[in-house]
Structures are given as C-alpha cells and as structure tokens.
Design an enzyme around this catalytic site. Structure first.
Site, PDB file in Angstrom:
ATOM      1  N   ARG A  23     -12.445 -25.261  14.738  1.00 33.99           N
ATOM      2  CA  ARG A  23     -13.337 -26.405  13.985  1.00 33.99           C
ATOM      3  C   ARG A  23     -13.560 -27.597  14.788  1.00 33.99           C
ATOM      4  NH1 ARG A  23     -10.445 -26.745   8.870  1.00 33.99           N
ATOM      5  NH2 ARG A  23     -11.737 -24.864   8.277  1.00 33.99           N
ATOM      6  N   ASN A  87      -2.046 -30.875   8.407  1.00 35.08           N
ATOM      7  CA  ASN A  87      -2.244 -29.627   9.109  1.00 35.08           C
ATOM      8  C   ASN A  87      -0.966 -29.539   9.821  1.00 35.08           C
ATOM      9  OD1 ASN A  87      -5.340 -28.999   8.822  1.00 35.08           O
ATOM     10  ND2 ASN A  87      -5.274 -30.923   9.525  1.00 35.08           N
ATOM     11  N   ASP A 103      -4.042 -25.574  15.528  1.00 40.01           N
ATOM     12  CA  ASP A 103      -3.840 -25.429  14.066  1.00 40.01           C
ATOM     13  C   ASP A 103      -3.005 -24.147  13.622  1.00 40.01           C
ATOM     14  OD1 ASP A 103      -4.505 -24.419  11.390  1.00 40.01           O
ATOM     15  OD2 ASP A 103      -5.573 -26.112  11.221  1.00 40.01           O
ATOM     16  N   ASP A 105      -2.029 -23.161  10.680  1.00 38.38           N
ATOM     17  CA  ASP A 105      -2.463 -22.262   9.248  1.00 38.38           C
ATOM     18  C   ASP A 105      -1.995 -23.094   8.342  1.00 38.38           C
ATOM     19  OD1 ASP A 105      -3.965 -20.317  10.978  1.00 38.38           O
ATOM     20  OD2 ASP A 105      -2.063 -19.599  11.237  1.00 38.38           O
ATOM     21  N   ASP A 107      -0.707 -25.747   5.679  1.00 42.55           N
ATOM     22  CA  ASP A 107      -1.145 -27.084   5.388  1.00 42.55           C
ATOM     23  C   ASP A 107      -0.577 -27.485   3.789  1.00 42.55           C
ATOM     24  OD1 ASP A 107      -3.298 -27.132   7.291  1.00 42.55           O
ATOM     25  OD2 ASP A 107      -4.175 -25.434   5.742  1.00 42.55           O
ATOM     26  N   ASP A 120      -1.729 -21.718   2.380  1.00 45.84           N
ATOM     27  CA  ASP A 120      -2.121 -21.014   3.109  1.00 45.84           C
ATOM     28  C   ASP A 120      -0.857 -20.298   3.998  1.00 45.84           C
ATOM     29  OD1 ASP A 120      -4.656 -21.497   2.776  1.00 45.84           O
ATOM     30  OD2 ASP A 120      -4.663 -23.211   4.319  1.00 45.84           O
ATOM     31  N   GLU A 123      -2.217 -16.956   5.169  1.00 48.42           N
ATOM     32  CA  GLU A 123      -2.945 -17.015   6.352  1.00 48.42           C
ATOM     33  C   GLU A 123      -1.683 -17.091   7.448  1.00 48.42           C
ATOM     34  OE1 GLU A 123      -6.273 -19.839   8.466  1.00 48.42           O
ATOM     35  OE2 GLU A 123      -5.865 -20.337   6.360  1.00 48.42           O
TER      36      GLU A 123
END
Length: 176
Positions: A23, A87, A103, A105, A107, A120, A123
């Site tokens: 991102r 994050n 990142d 994953d 959070d 997450d 994830e």
C-alpha cells in the site's frame, strides 16, 4: 540515514515480507523527524493498494514511526474521538522521499476509550507459512506486540493523553 525535514511532504510505502508493495499513501506532512523517529500527518490523502485500487482517507491522521520498534501507529481524529490503528511491522527506513516498512499483518485497533482488539491473526498465520517468516521474526513480532499493548494500557508514547492533539495543532500550521 537521511531524514526528512519538518514541513516536507513524503509518501509512506508498506511492503510485505516477500518484497511486494502492499500500500502507498501519497502525501504525508512531516511534523518531526530524527534518526530514530518520524511523526507525520495527513488528511484526505490518496492511498493506492497493491492491486491498483485507490481510496482516500476520511479524516486527519497522525502517523508515528520509530526505528526502535516493530510497529507503527496511526491516530485517526474523528468526531467521536481518536481511534488508533497499529500495524505490527518492521522498523521504518527513509529513502527516496518515502517512509518504508514491512507490514506483518497483525494489527491492533484502539478505540477512544482505549479498549482494543487484535486483528488479522489468521492473515498473519497464513502469510507466516506462505512467506516463510523466520522464527526470529515471529519472536520479535510477538515481543513488540506485547510492548505495544503495554503502551496502550499505560497510555504512553503515541497513546499519551495529549499526543495526537498536540501534533494535530502543529499539522494545522502547515496546512494552506
């Protein structure tokens, strides 16, 4: 490491462990920067996802990055209070007019009453296996996640009572 100057506009680039871009935040105003720390702010900034989709942030946000910790913190200023999005990530580097980090994953979303929820985990587990996170990274991330929750409970660092308000006031001095 070179550091941006207060008032300078920079981007924020989030990557995944495999090196792929995750991102990009198009524009963040630097409020403070040292070799260890960058505090920035943005409002209604364009965000581009890895698949090319774009969206615009809805509210002013104060961004906190520290080279000593494996997390960064975004304080979003909304009508009903400040929400934090944390994050779990690598420490940042600054290059090519951008803050860059990986990142990982996990959070934490923190609500105005300072309650929070871990997000997450599924994830993280999938990516840990898929991208083969080393055990040392897994250990560092869990240690930093624990420290992050301590900061939230103790209302220290970016969670301190006036932190967001004070930096937002400084940000307003840079706005047109």
């Amino acid at each position: 490491m070179l550091v941006p100057k207060p008032g300078e506009k920079i981007q924020i680039h989030s990557y995944k462990h495999n090196g792929n871009i995750h991102r990009i935040w198009e524009e963040t105003t630097v409020l403070k920067s040292t070799q260890q720390l960058v505090i920035g702010a943005n409002d209604r900034t364009l965000v581009t996802e890895s698949d090319g989709r774009t969206w615009v942030t809805r509210e002013p946000a104060i961004c906190y990055f520290d080279t000593d910790y494996w997390f960064n913190v975004i304080g979003m200023i909304r009508e009903d209070g400040v929400y934090f999005y944390c994050n779990v990530s690598s420490p940042f580097v600054y290059e090519d007019a951008a803050i860059k980090y990986i990142d990982y994953d996990l959070d934490i979303k923190v609500f105005p009453d300072m309650t929070y929820v871990l997000l997450d985990e599924d994830e993280y587990e999938n990516h840990r296996i898929e991208m083969n996170y080393p055990k040392s990274i897994d250990s560092i991330l869990k240690k930093n996640l624990n420290y992050l929750t301590q900061l939230i409970h103790q209302r220290k660092g970016p969670f301190a009572h006036d932190f967001i308000d004070n930096w937002y006031e400084r940000y307003l001095m840079y706005r047109d």
